[in-house]
Scaffold this motif. Sequence first.
Motif, PDB file in Angstrom:
ATOM      1  N   VAL A  17       1.079   1.585   5.109  1.00 24.16           N
ATOM      2  CA  VAL A  17       0.591   2.151   3.850  1.00 24.16           C
ATOM      3  C   VAL A  17       0.913   3.640   3.847  1.00 24.16           C
ATOM      4  CG1 VAL A  17      -1.241   0.457   3.532  1.00 24.16           C
ATOM      5  CG2 VAL A  17      -1.731   2.520   4.795  1.00 24.16           C
ATOM      6  N   ILE A  18       1.118   4.177   2.662  1.00 28.18           N
ATOM      7  CA  ILE A  18       1.436   5.592   2.499  1.00 28.18           C
ATOM      8  C   ILE A  18       0.608   6.169   1.361  1.00 28.18           C
ATOM      9  CG2 ILE A  18       3.791   5.369   3.378  1.00 28.18           C
ATOM     10  CD1 ILE A  18       4.721   5.466   0.421  1.00 28.18           C
ATOM     11  N   ALA A  19       0.576   7.468   1.273  1.00 33.10           N
ATOM     12  CA  ALA A  19      -0.082   8.137   0.155  1.00 33.10           C
ATOM     13  C   ALA A  19       0.887   8.144  -1.021  1.00 33.10           C
ATOM     14  CB  ALA A  19      -0.470   9.558   0.532  1.00 33.10           C
ATOM     15  N   GLY A  20       0.401   7.733  -2.165  1.00 35.94           N
ATOM     16  CA  GLY A  20       1.229   7.698  -3.363  1.00 35.94           C
ATOM     17  C   GLY A  20       0.339   7.812  -4.577  1.00 35.94           C
ATOM     18  N   SER A  21       0.679   7.080  -5.630  1.00 36.77           N
ATOM     19  CA  SER A  21      -0.149   7.094  -6.833  1.00 36.77           C
ATOM     20  C   SER A  21      -0.248   5.680  -7.382  1.00 36.77           C
ATOM     21  CB  SER A  21       0.429   8.037  -7.879  1.00 36.77           C
ATOM     22  OG  SER A  21       1.739   7.659  -8.209  1.00 36.77           O
ATOM     23  N   VAL A  29      -3.694   5.105  -2.001  1.00 37.11           N
ATOM     24  CA  VAL A  29      -3.010   4.552  -0.838  1.00 37.11           C
ATOM     25  C   VAL A  29      -2.239   3.348  -1.341  1.00 37.11           C
ATOM     26  CG1 VAL A  29      -3.310   3.519   1.428  1.00 37.11           C
ATOM     27  CG2 VAL A  29      -4.870   5.301   0.672  1.00 37.11           C
ATOM     28  N   VAL A  30      -0.932   3.321  -1.110  1.00 37.31           N
ATOM     29  CA  VAL A  30      -0.099   2.233  -1.616  1.00 37.31           C
ATOM     30  C   VAL A  30       0.591   1.513  -0.454  1.00 37.31           C
ATOM     31  CG1 VAL A  30       0.275   3.285  -3.879  1.00 37.31           C
ATOM     32  CG2 VAL A  30       1.837   3.790  -2.038  1.00 37.31           C
ATOM     33  N   PRO A  31       0.805   0.209  -0.601  1.00 41.71           N
ATOM     34  CA  PRO A  31       1.467  -0.530   0.471  1.00 41.71           C
ATOM     35  C   PRO A  31       2.956  -0.215   0.535  1.00 41.71           C
ATOM     36  CG  PRO A  31       1.013  -1.982  -1.379  1.00 41.71           C
ATOM     37  CD  PRO A  31       0.395  -0.654  -1.705  1.00 41.71           C
ATOM     38  N   ASP A  32       3.490  -0.247   1.730  1.00 48.67           N
ATOM     39  CA  ASP A  32       4.920  -0.070   1.974  1.00 48.67           C
ATOM     40  C   ASP A  32       5.353  -1.223   2.882  1.00 48.67           C
ATOM     41  OD1 ASP A  32       7.499   0.883   2.297  1.00 48.67           O
ATOM     42  OD2 ASP A  32       6.927   2.400   3.782  1.00 48.67           O
ATOM     43  N   PRO A  33       5.453  -2.442   2.326  1.00 49.09           N
ATOM     44  CA  PRO A  33       5.709  -3.609   3.168  1.00 49.09           C
ATOM     45  C   PRO A  33       7.036  -3.566   3.917  1.00 49.09           C
ATOM     46  CG  PRO A  33       5.810  -4.211   0.852  1.00 49.09           C
ATOM     47  CD  PRO A  33       5.350  -2.790   0.921  1.00 49.09           C
ATOM     48  N   SER A  37       9.668   3.718   2.959  1.00 53.14           N
ATOM     49  CA  SER A  37       9.337   4.911   2.180  1.00 53.14           C
ATOM     50  C   SER A  37       9.181   6.104   3.103  1.00 53.14           C
ATOM     51  CB  SER A  37       8.039   4.699   1.404  1.00 53.14           C
ATOM     52  OG  SER A  37       8.211   3.683   0.457  1.00 53.14           O
ATOM     53  N   PHE A  38       9.557   7.271   2.594  1.00 54.52           N
ATOM     54  CA  PHE A  38       9.452   8.474   3.397  1.00 54.52           C
ATOM     55  C   PHE A  38       8.014   8.957   3.404  1.00 54.52           C
ATOM     56  CE2 PHE A  38      10.214   9.870  -0.901  1.00 54.52           C
ATOM     57  CZ  PHE A  38       9.378  10.945  -1.044  1.00 54.52           C
ATOM     58  N   GLY A  39       7.709   9.802   4.341  1.00 50.29           N
ATOM     59  CA  GLY A  39       6.379  10.389   4.421  1.00 50.29           C
ATOM     60  C   GLY A  39       5.538   9.761   5.511  1.00 50.29           C
ATOM     61  N   ARG A  40       4.390  10.355   5.687  1.00 54.98           N
ATOM     62  CA  ARG A  40       3.460   9.905   6.715  1.00 54.98           C
ATOM     63  C   ARG A  40       2.892   8.544   6.330  1.00 54.98           C
ATOM     64  NH1 ARG A  40       1.581  12.195  10.757  1.00 54.98           N
ATOM     65  NH2 ARG A  40      -0.350  11.633  11.794  1.00 54.98           N
ATOM     66  N   GLY A  41       2.792   7.674   7.277  1.00 52.11           N
ATOM     67  CA  GLY A  41       2.266   6.346   7.029  1.00 52.11           C
ATOM     68  C   GLY A  41       1.189   5.980   8.025  1.00 52.11           C
ATOM     69  N   ALA A  42       0.461   4.944   7.703  1.00 53.63           N
ATOM     70  CA  ALA A  42      -0.543   4.379   8.595  1.00 53.63           C
ATOM     71  C   ALA A  42      -0.360   2.872   8.558  1.00 53.63           C
ATOM     72  CB  ALA A  42      -1.941   4.766   8.134  1.00 53.63           C
ATOM     73  N   HIS A  43      -0.927   2.187   9.535  1.00 54.96           N
ATOM     74  CA  HIS A  43      -0.744   0.740   9.623  1.00 54.96           C
ATOM     75  C   HIS A  43      -2.090   0.031   9.655  1.00 54.96           C
ATOM     76  CE1 HIS A  43       3.132   2.288  10.998  1.00 54.96           C
ATOM     77  NE2 HIS A  43       3.626   1.160  10.533  1.00 54.96           N
ATOM     78  N   VAL A  44      -2.132  -1.122   9.011  1.00 52.46           N
ATOM     79  CA  VAL A  44      -3.339  -1.945   8.975  1.00 52.46           C
ATOM     80  C   VAL A  44      -2.899  -3.408   9.021  1.00 52.46           C
ATOM     81  CG1 VAL A  44      -3.453  -2.002   6.441  1.00 52.46           C
ATOM     82  CG2 VAL A  44      -5.536  -2.288   7.755  1.00 52.46           C
ATOM     83  N   HIS A  45      -3.704  -4.245   9.683  1.00 57.22           N
ATOM     84  CA  HIS A  45      -3.401  -5.677   9.651  1.00 57.22           C
ATOM     85  C   HIS A  45      -3.481  -6.145   8.202  1.00 57.22           C
ATOM     86  CE1 HIS A  45      -4.556  -5.821  14.036  1.00 57.22           C
ATOM     87  NE2 HIS A  45      -3.448  -6.547  14.013  1.00 57.22           N
ATOM     88  N   PRO A  46      -2.603  -7.030   7.764  1.00 59.68           N
ATOM     89  CA  PRO A  46      -2.627  -7.486   6.367  1.00 59.68           C
ATOM     90  C   PRO A  46      -3.699  -8.542   6.126  1.00 59.68           C
ATOM     91  CG  PRO A  46      -0.775  -8.464   7.503  1.00 59.68           C
ATOM     92  CD  PRO A  46      -1.425  -7.526   8.473  1.00 59.68           C
ATOM     93  N   THR A  47      -4.941  -8.204   6.475  1.00 64.15           N
ATOM     94  CA  THR A  47      -6.082  -9.095   6.254  1.00 64.15           C
ATOM     95  C   THR A  47      -7.165  -8.343   5.503  1.00 64.15           C
ATOM     96  OG1 THR A  47      -7.173  -8.470   8.326  1.00 64.15           O
ATOM     97  CG2 THR A  47      -5.635 -10.343   8.412  1.00 64.15           C
ATOM     98  N   ALA A  48      -7.986  -9.090   4.798  1.00 60.53           N
ATOM     99  CA  ALA A  48      -9.080  -8.475   4.049  1.00 60.53           C
ATOM    100  C   ALA A  48     -10.084  -7.823   4.991  1.00 60.53           C
ATOM    101  CB  ALA A  48      -9.771  -9.520   3.177  1.00 60.53           C
ATOM    102  N   LEU A  64      -3.746   9.373   7.094  1.00 60.22           N
ATOM    103  CA  LEU A  64      -2.663   9.955   6.295  1.00 60.22           C
ATOM    104  C   LEU A  64      -2.774  11.472   6.211  1.00 60.22           C
ATOM    105  CD1 LEU A  64      -2.554   7.275   3.474  1.00 60.22           C
ATOM    106  CD2 LEU A  64      -0.985   7.533   5.396  1.00 60.22           C
ATOM    107  N   ARG A  65      -3.807  12.024   6.842  1.00 68.08           N
ATOM    108  CA  ARG A  65      -4.062  13.465   6.876  1.00 68.08           C
ATOM    109  C   ARG A  65      -4.120  14.075   5.487  1.00 68.08           C
ATOM    110  NH1 ARG A  65      -0.541  15.365  12.145  1.00 68.08           N
ATOM    111  NH2 ARG A  65      -1.636  14.043  13.607  1.00 68.08           N
ATOM    112  N   LEU A  66      -4.979  13.495   4.667  1.00 65.74           N
ATOM    113  CA  LEU A  66      -5.171  13.999   3.310  1.00 65.74           C
ATOM    114  C   LEU A  66      -6.520  14.690   3.232  1.00 65.74           C
ATOM    115  CD1 LEU A  66      -3.912  10.878   1.368  1.00 65.74           C
ATOM    116  CD2 LEU A  66      -2.704  13.014   1.722  1.00 65.74           C
TER     117      LEU A  66
END
Length: 102
Positions: A17-21, A29-33, A37-48, A64-66
């Motif tokens: 996931v990355i910071a976007g709009s 926070v938007v998914p980057d499957p 995508s460029f920029g800082r990202g973070a990772h999460v398991h694709p589960t609820a 994401l250091r926001l």
Amino acid sequence: MCIGCRERAAKRELLRVIAGSDADGHPAVVPDPNGTSFGRGAHVHPTAECYELAVRRKAFGRALRLAGSGGLSSAPVAEYLASRTNTCSPQKPTDRNWSSSS
């Protein structure tokens, strides 16, 4: 590492996931499957479960250091996960007649 459950996993098992709009242009926070995508990202398991843990822990803003991420929406990630679980239904194995194949 998943920012929700904090477990280590292979990169292909996690959703980046990355910071976007969002659709309205607000910070989100938007998914980057594809992970391209460029920029800082973070990772999460694709589960609820891991998504909800990350939201409850406010991990998206930190990872994401926001600064001042109080208005940061994670709805696009929730929508992506919901659409992914709806389209990924288990398929029944098909019976093949291998005797007629060439």
